[in-house]
Structures are given as C-alpha cells and as structure tokens.
Design a protein around this motif. Structure first.
Motif, PDB file in Angstrom:
ATOM      1  N   MET A  66       0.824  -1.208   0.000  1.00 52.37           N
ATOM      2  CA  MET A  66       0.000   0.000   0.000  1.00 52.37           C
ATOM      3  C   MET A  66       0.860   1.261   0.000  1.00 52.37           C
ATOM      4  SD  MET A  66      -3.332  -0.566   2.381  1.00 52.37           S
ATOM      5  CE  MET A  66      -2.706  -1.579   3.675  1.00 52.37           C
ATOM      6  N   GLY A  67       2.187   1.096  -0.003  1.00 57.84           N
ATOM      7  CA  GLY A  67       3.069   2.259  -0.034  1.00 57.84           C
ATOM      8  C   GLY A  67       3.184   2.952   1.312  1.00 57.84           C
ATOM      9  N   ILE A  68       2.984   2.192   2.394  1.00 59.06           N
ATOM     10  CA  ILE A  68       3.042   2.778   3.739  1.00 59.06           C
ATOM     11  C   ILE A  68       4.463   2.700   4.281  1.00 59.06           C
ATOM     12  CG2 ILE A  68       2.380   2.263   6.139  1.00 59.06           C
ATOM     13  CD1 ILE A  68      -0.446   1.703   5.037  1.00 59.06           C
ATOM     14  N   SER A  69       4.915   3.782   4.904  1.00 58.98           N
ATOM     15  CA  SER A  69       6.207   3.787   5.574  1.00 58.98           C
ATOM     16  C   SER A  69       6.063   3.061   6.908  1.00 58.98           C
ATOM     17  CB  SER A  69       6.672   5.227   5.795  1.00 58.98           C
ATOM     18  OG  SER A  69       7.341   5.345   7.037  1.00 58.98           O
ATOM     19  N   GLU A  70       6.914   2.056   7.139  1.00 57.29           N
ATOM     20  CA  GLU A  70       6.814   1.295   8.389  1.00 57.29           C
ATOM     21  C   GLU A  70       7.104   2.201   9.591  1.00 57.29           C
ATOM     22  OE1 GLU A  70       9.608  -1.926   9.152  1.00 57.29           O
ATOM     23  OE2 GLU A  70       8.044  -3.086  10.151  1.00 57.29           O
ATOM     24  N   THR A  71       8.011   3.163   9.393  1.00 61.29           N
ATOM     25  CA  THR A  71       8.335   4.088  10.481  1.00 61.29           C
ATOM     26  C   THR A  71       7.098   4.873  10.905  1.00 61.29           C
ATOM     27  OG1 THR A  71      10.590   4.286   9.640  1.00 61.29           O
ATOM     28  CG2 THR A  71       9.821   6.027  11.114  1.00 61.29           C
ATOM     29  N   GLU A  72       6.344   5.387   9.930  1.00 61.51           N
ATOM     30  CA  GLU A  72       5.137   6.153  10.262  1.00 61.51           C
ATOM     31  C   GLU A  72       4.090   5.272  10.925  1.00 61.51           C
ATOM     32  OE1 GLU A  72       3.549   8.364   6.977  1.00 61.51           O
ATOM     33  OE2 GLU A  72       5.522   9.197   6.503  1.00 61.51           O
ATOM     34  N   PHE A  73       3.927   4.072  10.388  1.00 60.93           N
ATOM     35  CA  PHE A  73       2.966   3.116  10.949  1.00 60.93           C
ATOM     36  C   PHE A  73       3.307   2.831  12.417  1.00 60.93           C
ATOM     37  CE2 PHE A  73       2.691  -1.606  11.623  1.00 60.93           C
ATOM     38  CZ  PHE A  73       1.340  -1.668  11.905  1.00 60.93           C
ATOM     39  N   ILE A  74       4.574   2.571  12.687  1.00 58.18           N
ATOM     40  CA  ILE A  74       4.988   2.253  14.060  1.00 58.18           C
ATOM     41  C   ILE A  74       4.766   3.450  14.971  1.00 58.18           C
ATOM     42  CG2 ILE A  74       7.041   1.814  15.490  1.00 58.18           C
ATOM     43  CD1 ILE A  74       7.969  -0.116  13.259  1.00 58.18           C
ATOM     44  N   GLY A  75       5.056   4.659  14.461  1.00 58.40           N
ATOM     45  CA  GLY A  75       4.930   5.854  15.285  1.00 58.40           C
ATOM     46  C   GLY A  75       3.493   6.224  15.592  1.00 58.40           C
ATOM     47  N   GLN A  76       2.568   5.871  14.710  1.00 61.17           N
ATOM     48  CA  GLN A  76       1.208   6.393  14.848  1.00 61.17           C
ATOM     49  C   GLN A  76       0.177   5.383  15.343  1.00 61.17           C
ATOM     50  OE1 GLN A  76       0.007   8.788  11.457  1.00 61.17           O
ATOM     51  NE2 GLN A  76       2.129   9.351  11.072  1.00 61.17           N
ATOM     52  N   CYS A  77       0.530   4.111  15.398  1.00 60.07           N
ATOM     53  CA  CYS A  77      -0.488   3.095  15.761  1.00 60.07           C
ATOM     54  C   CYS A  77      -0.137   2.336  17.041  1.00 60.07           C
ATOM     55  CB  CYS A  77      -0.694   2.126  14.605  1.00 60.07           C
ATOM     56  SG  CYS A  77      -1.150   2.934  13.062  1.00 60.07           S
ATOM     57  N   ASP A  78       0.722   2.899  17.911  1.00 60.81           N
ATOM     58  CA  ASP A  78       1.129   2.201  19.151  1.00 60.81           C
ATOM     59  C   ASP A  78       1.607   0.785  18.858  1.00 60.81           C
ATOM     60  OD1 ASP A  78       0.263   4.457  20.403  1.00 60.81           O
ATOM     61  OD2 ASP A  78      -1.558   3.573  21.248  1.00 60.81           O
ATOM     62  N   VAL A  79       2.495   0.653  17.891  1.00 61.73           N
ATOM     63  CA  VAL A  79       2.888  -0.674  17.416  1.00 61.73           C
ATOM     64  C   VAL A  79       4.033  -1.249  18.251  1.00 61.73           C
ATOM     65  CG1 VAL A  79       3.916  -1.889  15.447  1.00 61.73           C
ATOM     66  CG2 VAL A  79       2.167  -0.141  15.062  1.00 61.73           C
ATOM     67  N   SER A  80       3.972  -2.556  18.496  1.00 60.21           N
ATOM     68  CA  SER A  80       5.157  -3.273  18.972  1.00 60.21           C
ATOM     69  C   SER A  80       5.330  -4.506  18.095  1.00 60.21           C
ATOM     70  CB  SER A  80       5.016  -3.649  20.453  1.00 60.21           C
ATOM     71  OG  SER A  80       3.943  -4.541  20.630  1.00 60.21           O
ATOM     72  N   PHE A  81       6.466  -5.151  18.224  1.00 63.46           N
ATOM     73  CA  PHE A  81       6.755  -6.303  17.364  1.00 63.46           C
ATOM     74  C   PHE A  81       6.201  -7.585  17.974  1.00 63.46           C
ATOM     75  CE2 PHE A  81      10.223  -3.272  16.532  1.00 63.46           C
ATOM     76  CZ  PHE A  81       9.949  -3.035  15.197  1.00 63.46           C
ATOM     77  N   LYS A  82       5.589  -8.411  17.136  1.00 66.91           N
ATOM     78  CA  LYS A  82       5.091  -9.713  17.571  1.00 66.91           C
ATOM     79  C   LYS A  82       5.868 -10.800  16.836  1.00 66.91           C
ATOM     80  CE  LYS A  82       1.199 -12.886  17.491  1.00 66.91           C
ATOM     81  NZ  LYS A  82      -0.223 -13.146  17.383  1.00 66.91           N
ATOM     82  N   GLN A  83       6.466 -11.703  17.594  1.00 68.70           N
ATOM     83  CA  GLN A  83       7.293 -12.746  16.975  1.00 68.70           C
ATOM     84  C   GLN A  83       6.694 -14.133  17.112  1.00 68.70           C
ATOM     85  OE1 GLN A  83      11.649 -12.086  17.405  1.00 68.70           O
ATOM     86  NE2 GLN A  83      11.043 -10.504  18.853  1.00 68.70           N
ATOM     87  N   GLY A  84       5.431 -14.197  17.548  1.00 64.49           N
ATOM     88  CA  GLY A  84       4.800 -15.501  17.674  1.00 64.49           C
ATOM     89  C   GLY A  84       3.908 -15.514  18.902  1.00 64.49           C
ATOM     90  N   SER A  85       3.569 -16.723  19.346  1.00 66.46           N
ATOM     91  CA  SER A  85       2.725 -16.855  20.528  1.00 66.46           C
ATOM     92  C   SER A  85       3.381 -17.802  21.518  1.00 66.46           C
ATOM     93  CB  SER A  85       1.350 -17.421  20.155  1.00 66.46           C
ATOM     94  OG  SER A  85       0.681 -16.531  19.292  1.00 66.46           O
ATOM     95  N   ARG A  86       3.100 -17.540  22.787  1.00 70.93           N
ATOM     96  CA  ARG A  86       3.538 -18.459  23.826  1.00 70.93           C
ATOM     97  C   ARG A  86       2.295 -18.968  24.535  1.00 70.93           C
ATOM     98  NH1 ARG A  86       8.030 -18.541  28.472  1.00 70.93           N
ATOM     99  NH2 ARG A  86       6.740 -19.496  30.072  1.00 70.93           N
ATOM    100  N   PHE A  87       2.166 -20.269  24.594  1.00 64.69           N
ATOM    101  CA  PHE A  87       0.990 -20.897  25.196  1.00 64.69           C
ATOM    102  C   PHE A  87       1.355 -21.411  26.583  1.00 64.69           C
ATOM    103  CE2 PHE A  87       0.448 -20.989  20.653  1.00 64.69           C
ATOM    104  CZ  PHE A  87      -0.879 -20.645  20.478  1.00 64.69           C
ATOM    105  N   ASN A  88       0.698 -20.855  27.579  1.00 63.08           N
ATOM    106  CA  ASN A  88       0.961 -21.244  28.970  1.00 63.08           C
ATOM    107  C   ASN A  88      -0.192 -22.093  29.506  1.00 63.08           C
ATOM    108  OD1 ASN A  88       3.357 -19.693  29.132  1.00 63.08           O
ATOM    109  ND2 ASN A  88       2.149 -17.856  29.582  1.00 63.08           N
ATOM    110  N   GLY A  89       0.148 -23.164  30.167  1.00 57.69           N
ATOM    111  CA  GLY A  89      -0.860 -23.966  30.862  1.00 57.69           C
ATOM    112  C   GLY A  89      -1.779 -24.761  29.951  1.00 57.69           C
TER     113      GLY A  89
END
Lengths: 522, 244
Positions: A66-89
């Motif tokens: 879509m031509g979006i800058s990742e820097t702008e996306f991260i700055g404006q959408c409260d973004v953090s990085f997700k690297q997968g899921s951890r299943f507990n219990g």
C-alpha cells in the motif's frame, strides 16, 4: 453492452474496511484518472469493535504494497513487534512454568529441505521442539526485538508481525487511503439498499445526500453484516459445537513503570473455560479472557481475569473495568453473493487464538484486488472461486484452532473434557491427527498453493503440546538426510540464538529508536 | 568509559599530544567517518563507502582503510602511508563540545573544544604543545581548532546530503568479494555505494537541483573513489606477502 466494474463501494470504516479500501485502491490505481473508483462509506458515530490487535507477518507485505512507511505506521499506531505466541498452561494445566510452548513466526532451521522434527525425537526429553529448531525462542524469552535500527523497513533478523492499537490503525489507514491512495470517504448512515432488476445491489441509500451507486459492494460492517447478512439473508454457519468460546471480557491495563519491558509475543494462558490473551503495546497491555458461556458464568470468568492480572498490576486488578463481547463463532455460508462480498467480521468470527482475523481481511482484500472482475458477466465466476477458497481457509483455521484443544491433557473441567468429545472434532482434523500419529507433518500436509498454515505451524503446536509420532517402520531417504544434518542444524540454531540474543536490542529500546531516528528504506 | 574535559589553558597547560600515527595510539581502524566537503581530498587516496551508524541506523560516509574490523592497511612501522589523512583521524584526541552561556539574558550555545583524557596520545613529555608559554594557543592547537570547525560544518550538512541520496534512490547496498593472491576469499558486507544506474537515469531538473545544493560533486567524487578498492586489495596482498 457489458457492465464494466468501475466503482467499488466499501461499507464500514474499521480496520477491515480501510485495509480493503487500501489494498484495492493501491492495486487499481484509484488515485489516477484512469484508475478504479474506490469509495468508503462509514457511519460517523459507529465505534469500531477494536478487536484484532495482533497480526501475522503477512501484514508487513500488505502495508508495503500500500506504499506505507513502516516508520510512520509504528509511530502512529502504538505498534510493537510480535514474533509468535507463547501458550501457557495448555498441556496439563496448573501453574508449572514448564507447562508452556512457543509457536514462533520463524520457520524451523533447515525448513523446507530438512525436517528436524525427525531427529528431534531423539532429544525431546532434553530440549523443547521450538527451542531446538528456532532461535526466536531465546529472543522472545529476552523480550528482544526481531531486528535492529540498521535493519531496513519491513526486513528482519527474525520473522515478525505486529501488535497494534486497532482504533489508531484504522485512523492511520484512513488518512493514507484518502490522502495518498485516492479513496473517497463518505460519512453517512446507510439507510437502505436499492436493488437492480437482476437482484444485484445498484445503490446504497444514505440518510443525507444522493444514493451511492456502485458495481461491487464490500460489506465491512462488522458483526451486523448489513449487506450480506441483513439484505441478502445469507445464512450463518455456527461452529459453537467445535470451538466453544463465544464470550470475551477485555481490559486495557497500564504498565507498572513506563519503561517496563514489552513482551514480543502474544501470551495465551489456558483457564478452566477458555484462555486469556495478553498483548503488549508500547503504551499499555491489552488483556482478555475468551471463554465458553456454556462452561462458565460471567462472574467466575471475571474472577479469572482479575486473578490473572493480580501478579502484574497488584490491587488495580480489583478495580479495572472489563468490557464484555459476545459472538457466535462461525462464518457465512458464502462470502461473495451477486455483486456483494463480505470482508472482516461480517464474513465470520472465531476466537483470536492464532490471530486470524486481520490476516483473513488481508487475504480476502488481496484476492478481490488481484482477481477483480472487469465486468458483471465474469463476476459470478470470480465469486465462485472466492467462496471455495475462503470456505477452505475457514475450515483450515477451525481445524487448526481445535487442534490446540484436542492435544491438551487437561481434564480439570467439563470444558476441557467436552473438547475431546468426538462429535466436536471435525472429520478433517480427526483424519490429520490419525496421519500425524504415524508420520510427521511435512509438505504433503499443505494441499494448496496459498495455504494459511505451513506444516511448520502444525509441528510447532503438535510437538509443543507433547504429541508423539511413531517412528516410520523403515528408513526413508528423507529421514536419513534429516538425521545426518541434525547435529549441524541444531548447533546452528543454538549459535544463532546466542548471537541474536547478544546483538538485538530490547523490544522497547528499538521502538524508541525508531520513533527518534526512523528506519531506513534500504 | 572515556572522560571528556573542556579544554582550557590552565588545567591543560602542560599537556602535549602525540601526533605520530601508530596502532598503539588508536589508529588501527577499518574506516573513518567523513563528510561530503571532505570527499575531494579523501577520494585521492581511499574508497568512500556509506554505512549505517549502529546506534541510530542513519547513513554515514566512510573513508575506508581496510576490509575487516581493526584493519588499517595504510598503517605501518613507518607511519601512515598517504599524503592526506582524514580529519576524523587527525582530530584525535579532540572533539567538539557545546557549552551554554548567557548573553543579554538569552541562553545560547557555543562550540568548544573537548579533550579525551583517556587517549593514549596525551602525554606530558612527548608531542605537540597545546599552549604557548604565556597562555596563547599553539600553532598545532590552532590547526586542530580549524579542523574541528571544518568537521563540524561538514557533518552538520551531511544529513541533508544523505537525505538527497535517499530521495533519489542513489544509495545501494553491495557486497565486495575479494580474492587475494594466496587464493583466499574475503567478503565485505554492510556497506553502500552510489547507484550509478539510477544516477545515469536522473533527469535534467533533478541533476540541476542536486548541483545547486552542492551534492553533485561529492556524488561523483564518491564514484571516482571506487578505483582505490584495487589499491586496498594490493595493500592487503603486500601485507600478507610480508607476513609469510
């Protein structure tokens, strides 16, 4: 005269609506005079439901297209990085720290040439499957980021998706769609539908202004499904008998200190009648208990959420306000009917155990964009293909979610016991499980070119949950090859884990740096 | 941890600075940061590459001295084998600092010279004096001050240069594969150069804008500097021949 498709009208302005608008507008040059006309109509006072705060790695390619800058996306959408899921219990229940496993986004070392699940059987008592085959586990354990400030936008050291603020994401997409991609934004209540003689939708009636005519209408109206459900009456296939969860209690909680570590994966902690999600954004955590209303009262669910929160937020756990959401797990019988296609919650909704909501939006919008019929005559052909593909996707997701439950050894409540009832397990999943008891998940398990889950995902869940596959009765060439290379590949995984743990910044440190300096595009 | 002090003619009156070029004084480095105004001098001796600063991810220009960390192929027992040494090296152990001061009730900042007291170049017995007997700056210190001033101006303009390169997509990553005379292969990664294909396709208006901003010359200087890669490989071959 053939009715050409010149104007696409999207109804609904949540993340589904704006993602769909952006993906179609970018592919069909809506911003140019020769391009397709894309209109999004949104009721001014309807709040998006705001679920779907986790994405798959596919979101990187979607944003980039879509031509979006990742820097702008991260700055404006409260973004953090997700690297997968951890299943507990999930395995046996209880609080034992050993009862956990990871489903990381990075494929196993050697995949898809070598299947390390085979030689791992020899060492399964010493090291977990994910840790043996994927360096991302160590990085997740350290709350580290999947890249550094020198890594270009959308590139990675370890594969990643995002955690984000869904409301801010929709706003961000709206600005990009209207300012850059040429999407026309109309704020109005849709009060009715004008039908053509053939039964197509010819226009949407709005409370103020001229009816909005269009050639294709995309229903992104959320659970209401105004067009496909209300107008066309397309039936809903409930999956409550397979996936019991139908209620969620959601809450947003602050960090104890503003610089507390941001967890770089979604935490999913099993409970007596469902499981709790825990998603770390830079500014807050999003936590919610998704459970079966047939197996738990709202009161005991509420007590479970507060008990979950207490160790991290102390006394506030008694005070925070919970928001209740109810849903009927399942999907529409068909998704594209006549000149109307549903994307997002209007197409269906399942518990967010593998964060499949936004990725289905991406896949749907991408298929609509890539196979957009040029005229009405061919639309039914594309609609047929779309319906077949997405029915398949929904079924695979349902199987994959159910897999998490049938592998569990928990018997501490009716919820877990009922999940094993054969009548609740789809035949397709039962067949797969039978096969996997006698052979490892591998490439034969991905039937289609655009499968949602690679065999690697099945292996992470199966072996994470302690599943056993019987050794093949004789030596196959591919197993021999895997065993021959196992020592080298396990060593490489360990070395990568150590190296990455030493050089990657923390999730929070990198996000701060990106907001200060930005990521480079090369 | 380095300790930086504001240079003054009381505390540092007796100090001297060793200007000899040798590994023990910290010259054993693979590259030195440089800036567009220095490219003309640098390109006469060294390849100019671009790299990303580890702390910020921002692009910097570099004068290259070697192929791996801690390798400076210009350095030998006889000193630094080139007639021009980049200012980033020459300025050691001095650096620019900023000091706030009040003028007519308005707070302003001025540039001052700082000294890295941990530098092995600092001596009491050997090297160049910093101050004259009665407190004035020595010619050496004057020279250092003007080098620092030049660097400051140059590095302040550098981000605009980099932004122009990025805007026109003139930077590209490259990896350099080197085969030495002894048959060994080496690879240099993580550096960037000017994309000559993109440069060749720029239109008249774009070239005029780059020229007006003063960036066209350093762009071509950086391209011209690539011929010294050959020279760097030769130095490496000679060094290995000497060692065997």
């Amino acid at each position: 005269m053939i009715d050409q498709v010149k104007r696409v009208v999207i109804v609904g302005g949540g993340s589904a609506g704006w993602l769909t608008a952006g993906i179609i507008a970018a592919e069909h040059a809506a911003a140019s005079d020769q391009g397709l006309e894309v209109i999004l109509v949104e009721a001014p006072d309807i709040k998006p439901i705001g679920v779907g705060e986790g994405t798959w790695p596919s979101m990187r390619a979607t944003l980039e297209r879509m031509g979006i800058s990742e820097t702008e996306f991260i700055g404006q959408c409260d973004v953090s990085f997700k690297q997968g899921s951890r299943f507990n219990g999930w395995i046996r229940g209880g609080d034992a720290p050993a009862d956990h496993y990871y489903h990381p986004f990075t494929l196993p070392t050697g995949y898809p040439e070598v299947n390390l699940a085979v030689p791992w059987q020899q060492v399964r008592d010493q090291v977990s499957y994910a840790e043996a085959v994927c360096p991302q586990v160590a990085v997740c354990n350290g709350n580290l980021a999947p890249k550094t400030i020198s890594t270009p936008e959308y590139a990675f050291a370890l594969n990643y998706g995002y955690h984000l603020n869904a409301g801010k994401f929709a706003d961000f997409l709206r600005r990009h769609c209207t300012q850059t991609l040429g999407v026309t934004h109309i704020k109005a209540h849709v009060s009715g539908v004008r039908s053509a003689d053939n039964g197509d939708i010819s226009a949407l009636l709005i409370d103020q202004g001229e009816p909005i005519v269009g050639d294709l209408f995309v229903d992104c109206t959320g659970l209401a499904a105004r067009l496909l459900g209300e107008h066309y009456g397309i039936g809903y296939v409930s999956k409550r008998g397979v996936l019991f969860n139908d209620t969620a209690l959601a809450v947003q909680v602050d960090y104890p200190q503003p610089d507390a570590p941001i967890v770089s994966h979604t935490l999913s902690t099993a409970q007596r009648a469902g499981w709790v999600w825990d998603i770390g954004l830079p500014t807050r955590r999003g936590v919610g208990y998704v459970y079966s209303s047939a197996h738990s009262t709202d009161e005991s669910a509420e007590a479970a959420v507060r008990a979950y929160l207490a160790p991290t937020i102390g006394k506030d756990a008694e005070r925070v306000e919970l928001r209740k959401l109810s849903f009927n797990p399942g999907h529409r019988r068909e998704f594209w009917h006549r000149n109307c296609v549903a994307v997002g919650l209007s197409a269906g909704f399942l518990e967010p155990l593998e964060a499949t909501a936004l990725v289905l939006v991406e896949l749907s919008a991408t298929m609509i964009a890539e196979q957009l019929p040029s005229n009405r005559q061919v639309m039914d052909v594309v609609a047929g293909r779309f319906n077949r593909r997405f029915l398949y996707h929904w079924e695979r997701i349902i199987d994959f979610l159910k897999l998490h439950y049938v592998l569990s050894e928990r018997r501490d409540s009716d919820y877990w016991r009922d999940n094993l009832d054969a009548s609740s397990v789809p035949d397709t999943l039962a067949e797969q499980l039978l096969l996997w008891r006698h052979d490892y998940p591998w490439r034969q398990d991905t039937v289609h070119a655009e499968e949602m889950f690679p065999s690697a995902s099945f292996a992470y869940v199966l072996y994470g949950m302690g599943f056993s596959t019987a050794p093949f009765p004789h030596r196959r060439r591919r197993d021999q090859k895997a065993c021959a290379r196992a020592g080298e590949l396990f060593r490489q995984t360990r070395a990568d884990a150590q190296k990455l743990s030493g050089c990657l910044p923390s999730n929070r440190a990198l996000l701060k740096k990106i907001n200060a300096y930005g990521l480079q595009t090369i | 941890m380095t300790s930086h002090q504001l240079l003054n003619n009381i505390d540092h009156k007796e100090l001297r600075v060793i200007t000899k070029r040798a590994a023990e004084y910290g010259d054993q480095v693979m590259f030195s940061p440089t800036f567009p105004d220095e490219f003309r001098s640098v390109q006469a001796h060294y390849p100019i590459f671009f790299y990303k600063d580890n702390a910020t991810g921002q692009f910097q220009a570099a004068a290259m001295f070697g192929f791996s960390t801690g390798e400076n192929l210009f350095l030998s027992d006889r000193g630094w084998d080139a007639t021009y040494i980049p200012l980033g090296i020459v300025r050691q152990p001095f650096l620019i600092g900023f000091q706030e001061f009040q003028e007519d009730g308005v707070s302003k900042t001025q540039r001052v010279i700082h000294l890295d007291m941990d530098s092995p170049r600092i001596s009491k017995t050997e090297g160049e004096s910093l101050f004259l007997e009665y407190g004035g700056n020595s010619p050496y210190l004057e020279q250092v001050a003007s080098a620092l001033e030049l660097m400051h101006q140059g590095f302040e303009r550098a981000p605009t240069f980099i932004a122009a390169l990025l805007e026109h997509e003139l930077l590209e990553s490259f990896s350099l594969d080197i085969e030495l005379n002894d048959g060994s292969n080496h690879q240099l990664q993580g550096f960037y150069t000017i994309n000559e294909d993109t440069l060749a396709k720029l239109g008249g208006d774009q070239l005029a804008a780059l020229n007006e901003a003063g960036w066209l010359q350093p762009i071509y200087m950086a391209i011209a500097s690539q011929s010294h890669i050959r020279d760097l490989i030769e130095r490496k071959n000679l060094q290995m021949a000497r060692e065997t």
